[in-house]
Design a protein around this motif. Structure first.
Motif, PDB file in Angstrom:
ATOM      1  N   GLN A 128     -34.198 -14.718  28.673  1.00 10.43           N
ATOM      2  CA  GLN A 128     -34.676 -13.756  29.664  1.00 10.43           C
ATOM      3  C   GLN A 128     -34.629 -12.306  29.173  1.00 10.43           C
ATOM      4  O   GLN A 128     -34.934 -11.375  29.914  1.00 10.43           O
TER       5      GLN A 128
ATOM      6  N   LEU B 270     -43.904  -7.916  37.810  1.00 10.30           N
ATOM      7  CA  LEU B 270     -43.118  -7.325  36.732  1.00 10.30           C
ATOM      8  C   LEU B 270     -43.992  -6.311  35.994  1.00 10.30           C
ATOM      9  O   LEU B 270     -45.101  -6.640  35.562  1.00 10.30           O
TER      10      LEU B 270
ATOM     11  N   THR C 250     -29.735 -14.771  40.038  1.00  9.34           N
ATOM     12  CA  THR C 250     -31.049 -15.148  40.552  1.00  9.34           C
ATOM     13  C   THR C 250     -31.337 -16.585  40.133  1.00  9.34           C
ATOM     14  O   THR C 250     -30.526 -17.217  39.452  1.00  9.34           O
TER      15      THR C 250
ATOM     16  N   LYS D 116     -37.151  -9.266  29.862  1.00  8.95           N
ATOM     17  CA  LYS D 116     -37.190  -8.512  31.117  1.00  8.95           C
ATOM     18  C   LYS D 116     -36.433  -7.186  31.030  1.00  8.95           C
ATOM     19  O   LYS D 116     -36.662  -6.297  31.859  1.00  8.95           O
TER      20      LYS D 116
ATOM     21  N   PHE E  37     -43.636 -13.346  39.814  1.00  8.50           N
ATOM     22  CA  PHE E  37     -42.257 -13.102  40.227  1.00  8.50           C
ATOM     23  C   PHE E  37     -42.167 -13.205  41.745  1.00  8.50           C
ATOM     24  O   PHE E  37     -43.170 -13.071  42.446  1.00  8.50           O
ATOM     25  N   HIS E  38     -40.959 -13.474  42.213  1.00  9.03           N
ATOM     26  CA  HIS E  38     -40.736 -13.608  43.651  1.00  9.03           C
ATOM     27  C   HIS E  38     -39.485 -12.846  44.043  1.00  9.03           C
ATOM     28  O   HIS E  38     -38.548 -12.705  43.261  1.00  9.03           O
ATOM     29  N   CYS E  39     -39.501 -12.347  45.275  1.00 10.00           N
ATOM     30  CA  CYS E  39     -38.323 -11.715  45.859  1.00 10.00           C
ATOM     31  C   CYS E  39     -38.089 -12.391  47.204  1.00 10.00           C
ATOM     32  O   CYS E  39     -38.857 -13.269  47.599  1.00 10.00           O
TER      33      CYS E  39
ATOM     34  N   THR F  61     -33.284 -17.555  37.871  1.00  9.91           N
ATOM     35  CA  THR F  61     -33.393 -17.679  36.408  1.00  9.91           C
ATOM     36  C   THR F  61     -32.146 -17.224  35.659  1.00  9.91           C
ATOM     37  O   THR F  61     -32.150 -17.187  34.431  1.00  9.91           O
TER      38      THR F  61
ATOM     39  N   VAL G  63     -39.503  -4.493  38.534  1.00 13.74           N
ATOM     40  CA  VAL G  63     -40.135  -5.398  39.483  1.00 13.74           C
ATOM     41  C   VAL G  63     -40.436  -4.593  40.741  1.00 13.74           C
ATOM     42  O   VAL G  63     -39.551  -3.926  41.288  1.00 13.74           O
TER      43      VAL G  63
ATOM     44  N   SER H 225     -46.360  -9.546  34.521  1.00 12.04           N
ATOM     45  CA  SER H 225     -46.467 -10.845  35.181  1.00 12.04           C
ATOM     46  C   SER H 225     -46.613 -10.658  36.691  1.00 12.04           C
ATOM     47  O   SER H 225     -45.957  -9.806  37.276  1.00 12.04           O
TER      48      SER H 225
END
Length: 144
Positions: free
Chosen positions: A126, A78, A95, A129, A69-71, A97, A134, A66
């Motif tokens: 989830q 991902l 986080t 994952k 995703f964000h940081c 999620t 990531v 994916s």
């Protein structure tokens, strides 16, 4: 010709190796089988992601699960697999999620944190994952 060693010197050397092994067993290093350094993928044409700081290969575009995703520093991707990283100690993080057990991952070339690995997801939705990585886009060169 090698110098002869005493049993005491052999025991001391063995103890030193055991201490090093004990210390490094906390981490996973993805390098080539001969231990000669970072993996190099000669058969991958252009679709690779490398460390922005030192250029060490980290992942191939085909392993992206994916791009959404964000940081804290922006976009992140991902991946199913990454190479040439060490995996740090596991910790729990909250986080957007949910709660996860994660480990920071570090480039083997320069030691920079390049992302994290999902060790365990506490939310059932989830679980996909778990075991994935990531990589933070701002730490990467390549592919785009």
């Amino acid at each position: 010709m090698a110098a002869a060693t005493t049993p005491e010197e052999n025991a001391a050397a063995a103890a030193a190796v055991d201490a090093i092994t004990e210390t490094t067993n906390r981490f996973t290093v993805n390098t080539d089988a001969a231990g000669a350094g970072p993996l190099k993928l000669d058969d991958v044409d252009g679709n690779v992601y490398s460390c922005k700081r030192c250029g060490t290969l980290l992942a191939v575009a085909d392993d992206i699960v994916s791009k959404s995703f964000h940081c804290k520093n922006g976009k992140a991707y991902l991946f199913d697999n990454v190479v040439n990283v060490t995996v740090g100690e596991k910790e729990d993080r909250m986080t957007i999620t949910g709660m996860y057990s994660v480990s920071d991952i570090f480039c083997v070339g320069c030691g920079e944190i390049v992302g994290w690995k999902y060790e365990a997801a506490h939310e059932r939705s989830q679980k996909y994952k778990e075991g994935k990585f990531v990589l933070e886009r701002y730490q990467l060169l390549g592919a785009e």
